[in-house]
Write an enzyme that holds these catalytic residues in place. Sequence first.
Site, mmCIF file in Angstrom:
data_model
loop_
_atom_site.group_PDB
_atom_site.id
_atom_site.type_symbol
_atom_site.label_atom_id
_atom_site.label_comp_id
_atom_site.label_asym_id
_atom_site.label_seq_id
_atom_site.Cartn_x
_atom_site.Cartn_y
_atom_site.Cartn_z
ATOM 1 N N TYR A 119 -7.349 9.080 26.779
ATOM 2 C CA TYR A 119 -6.278 9.356 27.733
ATOM 3 C C TYR A 119 -6.007 8.132 28.589
ATOM 4 O O TYR A 119 -6.778 7.165 28.592
ATOM 5 C CB TYR A 119 -6.647 10.553 28.630
ATOM 6 C CG TYR A 119 -7.698 10.246 29.682
ATOM 7 C CD1 TYR A 119 -9.025 10.032 29.333
ATOM 8 C CD2 TYR A 119 -7.349 10.132 31.027
ATOM 9 C CE1 TYR A 119 -9.979 9.742 30.297
ATOM 10 C CE2 TYR A 119 -8.306 9.844 31.998
ATOM 11 C CZ TYR A 119 -9.613 9.646 31.624
ATOM 12 O OH TYR A 119 -10.551 9.341 32.569
ATOM 13 N N LYS A 163 -11.789 4.915 26.983
ATOM 14 C CA LYS A 163 -11.357 5.920 27.958
ATOM 15 C C LYS A 163 -11.224 7.277 27.259
ATOM 16 O O LYS A 163 -10.117 7.736 26.960
ATOM 17 C CB LYS A 163 -10.040 5.474 28.609
ATOM 18 C CG LYS A 163 -9.743 6.200 29.922
ATOM 19 C CD LYS A 163 -8.681 5.477 30.710
ATOM 20 C CE LYS A 163 -8.181 6.273 31.892
ATOM 21 N NZ LYS A 163 -9.181 6.554 32.928
ATOM 22 N N GLU A 209 -20.208 1.727 38.080
ATOM 23 C CA GLU A 209 -18.855 2.051 38.549
ATOM 24 C C GLU A 209 -18.871 3.450 39.129
ATOM 25 O O GLU A 209 -19.916 4.116 39.176
ATOM 26 C CB GLU A 209 -17.844 1.942 37.408
ATOM 27 C CG GLU A 209 -18.098 2.927 36.277
ATOM 28 C CD GLU A 209 -17.082 2.832 35.147
ATOM 29 O OE1 GLU A 209 -15.936 2.409 35.375
ATOM 30 O OE2 GLU A 209 -17.442 3.230 34.018
ATOM 31 N N LEU A 221 -15.674 0.941 32.533
ATOM 32 C CA LEU A 221 -14.328 0.930 31.972
ATOM 33 C C LEU A 221 -13.576 -0.235 32.630
ATOM 34 O O LEU A 221 -13.667 -0.419 33.847
ATOM 35 C CB LEU A 221 -13.604 2.242 32.310
ATOM 36 C CG LEU A 221 -12.164 2.316 31.797
ATOM 37 C CD1 LEU A 221 -12.152 2.566 30.291
ATOM 38 C CD2 LEU A 221 -11.380 3.400 32.521
HETATM 39 N N1 PLP Z 1 -13.768 3.856 35.788
HETATM 40 C C1 PLP Z 1 -13.670 5.104 35.315
HETATM 41 C C2 PLP Z 1 -14.892 5.770 34.755
HETATM 42 C C3 PLP Z 1 -12.440 5.779 35.345
HETATM 43 O O1 PLP Z 1 -12.351 7.028 34.868
HETATM 44 C C4 PLP Z 1 -11.315 5.123 35.903
HETATM 45 C C5 PLP Z 1 -10.011 5.783 35.969
HETATM 46 O O2 PLP Z 1 -9.834 6.899 35.615
HETATM 47 C C6 PLP Z 1 -11.463 3.832 36.388
HETATM 48 C C7 PLP Z 1 -12.703 3.215 36.309
HETATM 49 C C8 PLP Z 1 -10.308 3.084 36.991
HETATM 50 O O3 PLP Z 1 -9.398 2.698 35.994
HETATM 51 P P1 PLP Z 1 -7.858 2.469 36.299
HETATM 52 O O4 PLP Z 1 -7.782 1.404 37.359
HETATM 53 O O5 PLP Z 1 -7.298 2.020 35.010
HETATM 54 O O6 PLP Z 1 -7.310 3.770 36.784
#
Ligand code: PLP
Length: 285
Positions: free
Chosen positions: A31, A147, A180, A205
Amino acid sequence: RIAYVNGQYVQHSEAAVHIEDRGYQFADGVYEVCEVWNNQIVDMPRHLDRLGRSLSELSIDWPMSRPAVEFVLRQVVRRNKVRNGLVYIQVTRGVSKRDHFFPPANVAPSIVVTARSSSPAAVNAQAEAGISVFSYPENRWPRVDIKTVALLPNVLAKQSAKERGGKEAWYVDADGNVTEGGSTNAWIVTKDGKLITRPAESGILRGITRTAILDLVEREGLSFEERPFSLEEAYDAKEAFVTAATNIAMPVVRIDDKVIGNGHPGSVATRLRELFHTATDLKVV
Ligand code: PLP
């Protein structure tokens, strides 16, 4: 509200996928969540690049061409009259009789797109107060670079933080380093003013907001370093914040029982937040 499901725009309240969708049975899907700001999808090309990477790592085909996906994302934003909010896209390996092996080649991936409005005022109010985060043992699979919709560990970590009065969980790995957040990337600012965030090569991620903020940090000539940081270092930081499409840069004012800095949102996070929409690669819907 309108949702897009496998080729059709339908009422959100009636939108459904089949009970044998592999997303439902195996969390076999990926997603993206993009911010919609001033009727524009923020950083859409980067989100679709990452979607393509997630799909390819799992050997799932694009459900349709990338330009068609872009068109549908914009349509769903437009049809829901979202000026500020989020657009969500989920792609799974499709519908097939339950079996761990990949389905036959003629099974098409499933695609769902939804969008909803959110109140910038509510998010800004939260940013003015700052949030609390709670540390949580890293217990996810090593492929967190993909993701996927397999978010049960994230659900449990975030719920645990919520039950302690927090808004986010920070995963801490076996080395004592923060990887994270449950749905955000983690940042600190050291006492001598250096921004630190973990390299995206392992354990996290690669957040699109993280990348956009790194561009901004460079543009502003701020001092920064991509390296792992420990929970202890975070406790002692001048500032902490998290980044995600859902909240841009959200100041963290408490980690576990430790107050961060002076207990108020830090100036670096606040400035990055203010500058964010002037710096991202916006695309007109
Ligand atoms: N880390 C994780 C585990 C996430 O699920 C998300 C966003 O859903 C992020 C980091 C941040 O990613 P983004 O800046 O692309 O929203």
